[in-house]
Write a protein that holds these residues in place. Structure first.
Motif, PDB file in Angstrom:
ATOM      1  N   PHE A  68       0.846  -1.196   0.000  1.00  0.00           N
ATOM      2  CA  PHE A  68       0.000   0.000   0.000  1.00  0.00           C
ATOM      3  C   PHE A  68       0.881   1.246   0.000  1.00  0.00           C
ATOM      4  CE2 PHE A  68      -2.354  -3.518   1.603  1.00  0.00           C
ATOM      5  CZ  PHE A  68      -3.629  -3.353   1.091  1.00  0.00           C
ATOM      6  N   LEU A  69       0.635   2.122  -0.963  1.00  0.00           N
ATOM      7  CA  LEU A  69       1.375   3.383  -1.078  1.00  0.00           C
ATOM      8  C   LEU A  69       0.371   4.502  -0.796  1.00  0.00           C
ATOM      9  CD1 LEU A  69       3.886   5.028  -1.901  1.00  0.00           C
ATOM     10  CD2 LEU A  69       3.211   4.723  -4.304  1.00  0.00           C
ATOM     11  N   ASP A  70       0.447   5.042   0.418  1.00  0.00           N
ATOM     12  CA  ASP A  70      -0.559   5.998   0.889  1.00  0.00           C
ATOM     13  C   ASP A  70       0.002   7.413   0.733  1.00  0.00           C
ATOM     14  OD1 ASP A  70      -2.559   7.357   2.185  1.00  0.00           O
ATOM     15  OD2 ASP A  70      -2.203   6.482   4.170  1.00  0.00           O
ATOM     16  N   ILE A  71      -0.391   8.098  -0.352  1.00  0.00           N
ATOM     17  CA  ILE A  71       0.181   9.416  -0.666  1.00  0.00           C
ATOM     18  C   ILE A  71      -0.748  10.511  -0.135  1.00  0.00           C
ATOM     19  CG2 ILE A  71       1.072  10.897  -2.502  1.00  0.00           C
ATOM     20  CD1 ILE A  71       1.389   8.401  -4.255  1.00  0.00           C
ATOM     21  N   GLY A  72      -0.174  11.406   0.666  1.00  0.00           N
ATOM     22  CA  GLY A  72      -1.003  12.404   1.361  1.00  0.00           C
ATOM     23  C   GLY A  72      -1.590  11.755   2.596  1.00  0.00           C
ATOM     24  N   ALA A  73      -0.752  10.971   3.269  1.00  0.00           N
ATOM     25  CA  ALA A  73      -1.218  10.150   4.398  1.00  0.00           C
ATOM     26  C   ALA A  73      -1.689  11.006   5.570  1.00  0.00           C
ATOM     27  CB  ALA A  73      -0.096   9.226   4.853  1.00  0.00           C
ATOM     28  N   THR A  85      -4.056  -3.707   7.678  1.00  0.00           N
ATOM     29  CA  THR A  85      -3.473  -4.783   6.872  1.00  0.00           C
ATOM     30  C   THR A  85      -2.161  -5.222   7.508  1.00  0.00           C
ATOM     31  OG1 THR A  85      -2.333  -5.218   4.759  1.00  0.00           O
ATOM     32  CG2 THR A  85      -2.484  -2.929   5.405  1.00  0.00           C
ATOM     33  N   ASP A  86      -1.763  -6.460   7.236  1.00  0.00           N
ATOM     34  CA  ASP A  86      -0.425  -6.855   7.696  1.00  0.00           C
ATOM     35  C   ASP A  86       0.566  -6.823   6.532  1.00  0.00           C
ATOM     36  OD1 ASP A  86      -1.283  -9.027   6.320  1.00  0.00           O
ATOM     37  OD2 ASP A  86      -1.172 -10.457   7.989  1.00  0.00           O
ATOM     38  N   GLY A  87       0.148  -6.192   5.401  1.00  0.00           N
ATOM     39  CA  GLY A  87       1.037  -6.038   4.263  1.00  0.00           C
ATOM     40  C   GLY A  87       2.033  -4.904   4.471  1.00  0.00           C
ATOM     41  N   ARG A  88       2.836  -4.637   3.428  1.00  0.00           N
ATOM     42  CA  ARG A  88       3.824  -3.549   3.514  1.00  0.00           C
ATOM     43  C   ARG A  88       3.158  -2.223   3.186  1.00  0.00           C
ATOM     44  NH1 ARG A  88       8.781  -5.655   4.024  1.00  0.00           N
ATOM     45  NH2 ARG A  88      10.074  -3.964   3.255  1.00  0.00           N
ATOM     46  N   ARG A 111       7.786  -3.383   8.367  1.00  0.00           N
ATOM     47  CA  ARG A 111       6.961  -3.421   7.160  1.00  0.00           C
ATOM     48  C   ARG A 111       6.373  -2.048   6.793  1.00  0.00           C
ATOM     49  NH1 ARG A 111       1.415  -3.756   8.119  1.00  0.00           N
ATOM     50  NH2 ARG A 111       0.976  -3.665  10.345  1.00  0.00           N
ATOM     51  N   VAL A 112       6.742  -0.993   7.544  1.00  0.00           N
ATOM     52  CA  VAL A 112       6.205   0.343   7.249  1.00  0.00           C
ATOM     53  C   VAL A 112       7.351   1.324   7.014  1.00  0.00           C
ATOM     54  CG1 VAL A 112       4.651   2.183   8.041  1.00  0.00           C
ATOM     55  CG2 VAL A 112       4.305  -0.153   8.860  1.00  0.00           C
ATOM     56  N   SER A 113       7.237   2.145   5.950  1.00  0.00           N
ATOM     57  CA  SER A 113       8.223   3.204   5.726  1.00  0.00           C
ATOM     58  C   SER A 113       7.480   4.524   5.512  1.00  0.00           C
ATOM     59  CB  SER A 113       9.106   2.886   4.515  1.00  0.00           C
ATOM     60  OG  SER A 113       8.348   2.997   3.331  1.00  0.00           O
ATOM     61  N   VAL A 114       8.229   5.611   5.639  1.00  0.00           N
ATOM     62  CA  VAL A 114       7.608   6.937   5.536  1.00  0.00           C
ATOM     63  C   VAL A 114       8.505   7.815   4.665  1.00  0.00           C
ATOM     64  CG1 VAL A 114       6.689   8.903   6.813  1.00  0.00           C
ATOM     65  CG2 VAL A 114       6.760   6.649   7.916  1.00  0.00           C
ATOM     66  N   HIS A 130      12.592   5.468   0.400  1.00  0.00           N
ATOM     67  CA  HIS A 130      11.562   4.922   1.296  1.00  0.00           C
ATOM     68  C   HIS A 130      10.398   4.307   0.510  1.00  0.00           C
ATOM     69  CE1 HIS A 130      13.474   6.624   4.827  1.00  0.00           C
ATOM     70  NE2 HIS A 130      13.642   7.739   4.138  1.00  0.00           N
ATOM     71  N   VAL A 131      10.310   4.657  -0.801  1.00  0.00           N
ATOM     72  CA  VAL A 131       9.280   4.065  -1.668  1.00  0.00           C
ATOM     73  C   VAL A 131       9.930   2.914  -2.451  1.00  0.00           C
ATOM     74  CG1 VAL A 131       7.642   4.473  -3.540  1.00  0.00           C
ATOM     75  CG2 VAL A 131       8.083   6.293  -1.863  1.00  0.00           C
ATOM     76  N   ALA A 132      10.927   3.287  -3.284  1.00  0.00           N
ATOM     77  CA  ALA A 132      11.544   2.290  -4.177  1.00  0.00           C
ATOM     78  C   ALA A 132      12.249   1.179  -3.403  1.00  0.00           C
ATOM     79  CB  ALA A 132      12.531   2.990  -5.110  1.00  0.00           C
ATOM     80  N   GLY A 133      12.801   1.517  -2.238  1.00  0.00           N
ATOM     81  CA  GLY A 133      13.534   0.510  -1.471  1.00  0.00           C
ATOM     82  C   GLY A 133      12.627  -0.304  -0.555  1.00  0.00           C
TER      83      GLY A 133
END
Ligand SMILES: C[S@@+](CC[C@H](N)C(=O)[O-])C[C@H]1O[C@@H](n2cnc3c(N)ncnc32)[C@H](O)[C@@H]1O
Length: 253
Positions: A68-73, A85-88, A111-114, A130-133
């Motif tokens: 999940f890529l949450d933009i404007g979180a 979710t238990d996903g990344r 499993r979470v990056s910012v 933090h996205v691509a990696g």
């Protein structure tokens, strides 16, 4: 990090609607002006959070999406994506305070990056370590643009930005959008509300249904399509107050 406490900030105003504490007098003053025009804004903000949560759980369950890529979180609050979710998960915001708070909240969660990045620069955003990696874009990803696109003006071409994100993700990826509208709102309050945001760090651009639906070009809309936020897979008994439309699409192969 520079924090401007003299200009109302949309992330902090939203935090105030949700009952949070990450806001300054200038944010509360602007938010109160909105509440005087649209008193049900807190209910709509909570409804927007619930839409995001339903969409994430739906995609995890029905589409098997694990990233999940949450933009404007935004500023972390209750019911964040990584709690559904238990996903990344990668959170992205262009507000340094939101990013700093999010990093504090998820410290130690592998499993979470910012990422501190701007939606208006999708190449830089996608290349951010933090996205691509953190996410594998060769596998399906849900891109969440929840209550952010109305801060991107037509001149910045948000349709082209989404097309760039769509092209970067694998088939089977998803797009989740919620977006403010003034469809059905009288012209006078609509104009007063827009004026308040004009003095904020990110002037607001409510859009009609047809312009929001165009964000889903190249995606197949999941039933029931782009609908009032409270009507997207509603949970019986929950408040359906909505100030905008919400929808979920799956990238066509
Ligand atoms: C109304 S909040 C939404 C928070 C969360 N997505 C939700 O719906 O509950 C909008 C967020 O988008 C962020 N934002 C606005 N314009 C942005 C941009 N161009 N790039 C990245 N973030 C942006 C703001 O800083 C703020 O945190």
């Amino acid at each position: 990090m520079t924090i401007d406490a003299t200009v109302p900030n949309v992330a902090r105003m939203y935090d105030y609607y949700l009952g949070g504490y990450h806001n300054f007098a200038v944010d509360r003053e602007a938010a109160e002006k909105i509440l005087a025009i649209f008193p049900d804004t807190p209910a709509a903000a909570h409804g927007n959070r619930r839409f995001m949560q339903r969409a994430v759980r739906h995609l995890a369950r029905e589409a098997g999406i694990r990233q999940f890529l949450d933009i404007g979180a935004g500023l972390p609050t209750q019911g964040n994506v990584h709690e559904q979710t238990d996903g990344r998960v990668t959170y992205v915001d262009n507000d340094p305070v939101a990013v700093a708070q999010a990093r504090t909240l998820v410290e130690g969660e592998e499993r979470v990056s910012v990422a501190l990045a701007d939606l208006r620069e999708p190449e830089t955003l996608l290349a951010d370590p933090h996205v691509a990696g953190h996410l594998d874009l060769a596998e399906p990803v849900a891109v969440l643009l929840v209550s952010i696109l109305h801060f991107v003006p037509d001149e910045a071409d948000p349709w082209a930005i989404i097309a760039r994100l769509r092209d970067a993700v694998a088939p089977g990826s998803a797009l989740v959008v919620s977006h403010l509208t003034l469809d059905g709102v009288d012209a006078a309050p609509a104009q007063r509300g827009t004026q308040v945001y004009r003095r904020s760090n990110a002037p607001i651009v409510p859009r009609p249904h047809r312009d929001i639906e165009r964000f889903f070009d190249g995606f197949d809309l999941v039933d029931p399509g782009l609908v009032w936020i409270g009507q997207w897979h509603p949970v019986p008994g929950e408040d359906a107050t909505s100030h905008g439309y919400g929808g979920v699409g799956i990238k066509a192969s």
